[in-house]
Enzyme design. Structure first.
Site, PDB file in Angstrom:
ATOM      1  N   MET A  27       0.838  -1.199   0.000  1.00 36.45           N
ATOM      2  CA  MET A  27       0.000   0.000   0.000  1.00 36.45           C
ATOM      3  C   MET A  27       0.879   1.258   0.000  1.00 36.45           C
ATOM      4  SD  MET A  27      -3.425  -0.935   2.080  1.00 36.45           S
ATOM      5  CE  MET A  27      -2.816  -0.683   3.740  1.00 36.45           C
ATOM      6  N   GLY A  28       2.161   1.092  -0.303  1.00 38.45           N
ATOM      7  CA  GLY A  28       3.040   2.248  -0.429  1.00 38.45           C
ATOM      8  C   GLY A  28       3.496   2.813   0.901  1.00 38.45           C
ATOM      9  N   HIS A  34       9.025  -3.390   3.725  1.00 34.82           N
ATOM     10  CA  HIS A  34       8.669  -3.598   2.317  1.00 34.82           C
ATOM     11  C   HIS A  34       9.918  -3.933   1.500  1.00 34.82           C
ATOM     12  CE1 HIS A  34       5.465  -0.537   3.515  1.00 34.82           C
ATOM     13  NE2 HIS A  34       4.737  -1.563   3.116  1.00 34.82           N
ATOM     14  N   GLY A 144       4.798 -10.219   4.144  1.00 40.64           N
ATOM     15  CA  GLY A 144       5.493 -10.161   5.420  1.00 40.64           C
ATOM     16  C   GLY A 144       4.721 -10.869   6.519  1.00 40.64           C
ATOM     17  N   SER A 182       6.123  -0.127  10.274  1.00 36.90           N
ATOM     18  CA  SER A 182       4.783  -0.044   9.706  1.00 36.90           C
ATOM     19  C   SER A 182       4.591   1.351   9.140  1.00 36.90           C
ATOM     20  CB  SER A 182       3.737  -0.305  10.793  1.00 36.90           C
ATOM     21  OG  SER A 182       2.454   0.114  10.353  1.00 36.90           O
TER      22      SER A 182
HETATM   23  P1  AMP Z   1       1.397  -2.874   3.508  1.00 36.12           P
HETATM   24  O1  AMP Z   1       1.955  -1.830   2.604  1.00 36.12           O
HETATM   25  O2  AMP Z   1       1.319  -2.462   4.938  1.00 36.12           O
HETATM   26  O3  AMP Z   1       0.127  -3.489   2.977  1.00 36.12           O
HETATM   27  O4  AMP Z   1       2.448  -4.063   3.513  1.00 36.12           O
HETATM   28  C1  AMP Z   1       2.863  -4.675   2.312  1.00 36.12           C
HETATM   29  C2  AMP Z   1       3.620  -5.937   2.634  1.00 36.12           C
HETATM   30  O5  AMP Z   1       4.763  -5.622   3.417  1.00 36.12           O
HETATM   31  C3  AMP Z   1       2.777  -6.929   3.443  1.00 36.12           C
HETATM   32  O6  AMP Z   1       3.033  -8.238   2.977  1.00 36.12           O
HETATM   33  C4  AMP Z   1       3.296  -6.717   4.844  1.00 36.12           C
HETATM   34  O7  AMP Z   1       3.167  -7.858   5.655  1.00 36.12           O
HETATM   35  C5  AMP Z   1       4.760  -6.423   4.581  1.00 36.12           C
HETATM   36  N1  AMP Z   1       5.332  -5.698   5.725  1.00 36.12           N
HETATM   37  C6  AMP Z   1       4.842  -4.583   6.321  1.00 36.12           C
HETATM   38  N2  AMP Z   1       5.601  -4.245   7.379  1.00 36.12           N
HETATM   39  C7  AMP Z   1       6.587  -5.187   7.472  1.00 36.12           C
HETATM   40  C8  AMP Z   1       7.679  -5.396   8.365  1.00 36.12           C
HETATM   41  N3  AMP Z   1       7.926  -4.588   9.393  1.00 36.12           N
HETATM   42  N4  AMP Z   1       8.480  -6.464   8.142  1.00 36.12           N
HETATM   43  C9  AMP Z   1       8.241  -7.309   7.114  1.00 36.12           C
HETATM   44  N5  AMP Z   1       7.232  -7.159   6.236  1.00 36.12           N
HETATM   45  C10 AMP Z   1       6.407  -6.112   6.407  1.00 36.12           C
END
Ligand code: AMP
Length: 284
Positions: A27-28, A34, A144, A182
């Site tokens: 989601m950027g 990421h 993740g 995050s």
């Molecule tokens: P998001 O942009 O929050 O939807 O995350 C995109 C991807 O990055 C998802 O598969 C998350 O699980 C992964 N992700 C987000 N934060 C972390 C982190 N701290 N460590 C590893 N993977 C992450």
């Protein structure tokens, strides 16, 4: 690096791409979590595609869809540095045109934890991920363990729908003090940022108790609640010690367990987790 916004342009780019193709859906507002997924995808594949899309269908009506942090230019700069080949960053109307009315419902593991706290969340996640899979046709997709339940939901969807995609799970990337990275950490004031360490600290307390032989799941939950309760800025949404495969709450930790929690700090709702025992299918 090619940046495309339309499904048609994404399909054209994918048709011309060398195989295997690895996809990292995001989601950027990218961070090192990421980028750890992107780097692994870069190692494993001839082509790396990243999607950047804040998906409205996975947000509840009173959640943070409109305030979710966005910075496409910075994201593109970071992805260029990682040697990404293709970025799909569609506008909402390209993914959900007028009249869109088809959803993917994954059963079982969607009902608890985040699924219970955020009705409709995993319907939105599964729907957008299957659409991204259909448009970008990856051989592998990277997720993740930060979103451990999401990883289980995607694995189940891929299996149940016979999607020809290898799902790769990657460990949580943390700040030096333990806070899981995050995009939502951007919501935290300096004081709240300090308080947010209480999530990983409570997980470490559970891990220590487990390593000393504690197998009573309620004792782990109650020790964690006590750590969280000592932080006045933290409002607990849930604390869970669950079967790592089914996500059913455990009485005894006699099999791999997902220890997870959701906590509100200021306007941020933060989640974190660890696995006790074996990984229970959370990692590849
Ligand atoms: P998001 O942009 O929050 O939807 O995350 C995109 C991807 O990055 C998802 O598969 C998350 O699980 C992964 N992700 C987000 N934060 C972390 C982190 N701290 N460590 C590893 N993977 C992450």
């Amino acid at each position: 690096m090619e940046v495309v916004e339309s499904v048609a342009a994404a399909r054209r780019a994918v048709r011309a791409a060398a195989r295997p193709l690895g996809l990292v859906p995001t989601m950027g507002y990218l961070h090192e979590g990421h980028l750890s997924l992107v780097r692994r995808a870069r190692r494993d594949n001839a082509t790396v595609a990243v999607s950047i899309f804040v998906n409205p269908t996975q947000f509840g009506p009173n959640e943070d869809y409109s305030s979710y942090p966005r910075d496409l230019e910075r994201d593109l700069r970071l992805l260029r540095q990682e040697g990404v080949d293709l970025v799909f960053a569609p506008p909402v109307g390209e993914v959900y045109p007028p009249g869109f009315d088809t959803y993917v419902l994954v059963g079982g593991v969607t009902e608890r934890l985040e699924g219970a706290a955020r009705p409709g969340h995993f319907r939105g996640v599964a729907t957008v991920v299957v659409k991204l899979f259909n448009v970008l046709q990856p051989d592998r997709a990277y997720f993740g363990q930060k979103d451990a339940q999401q990883l289980l939901v995607i694995r189940k969807m891929v299996k149940d729908l016979d999607l020809p995609i290898e799902v790769v799970g990657m460990p949580i990337v943390r700040e030096p003090d333990g806070l899981a990275l995050s995009s939502r950490n951007a919501y935290l004031s300096p004081e709240e940022r300090k308080a947010a360490v209480v999530l990983s600290r409570s997980l470490q307390v559970a891990r220590r108790l487990y390593e000393r032989g504690e197998r009573n799941a309620e004792r782990l939950r109650s020790e964690m609640r006590q750590v969280l309760g000592a932080e006045p800025l933290a409002q607990v949404d849930y604390v869970s010690v669950a079967d790592a495969a089914s996500l059913e709450e455990l009485t005894q930790v006699d099999r791999p367990a997902l220890v997870s929690l959701a906590v509100r700090i200021g306007r941020a709702r933060l989640i974190d987790n660890i696995v006790l025992g074996e990984t229970g299918g959370l990692e590849d």
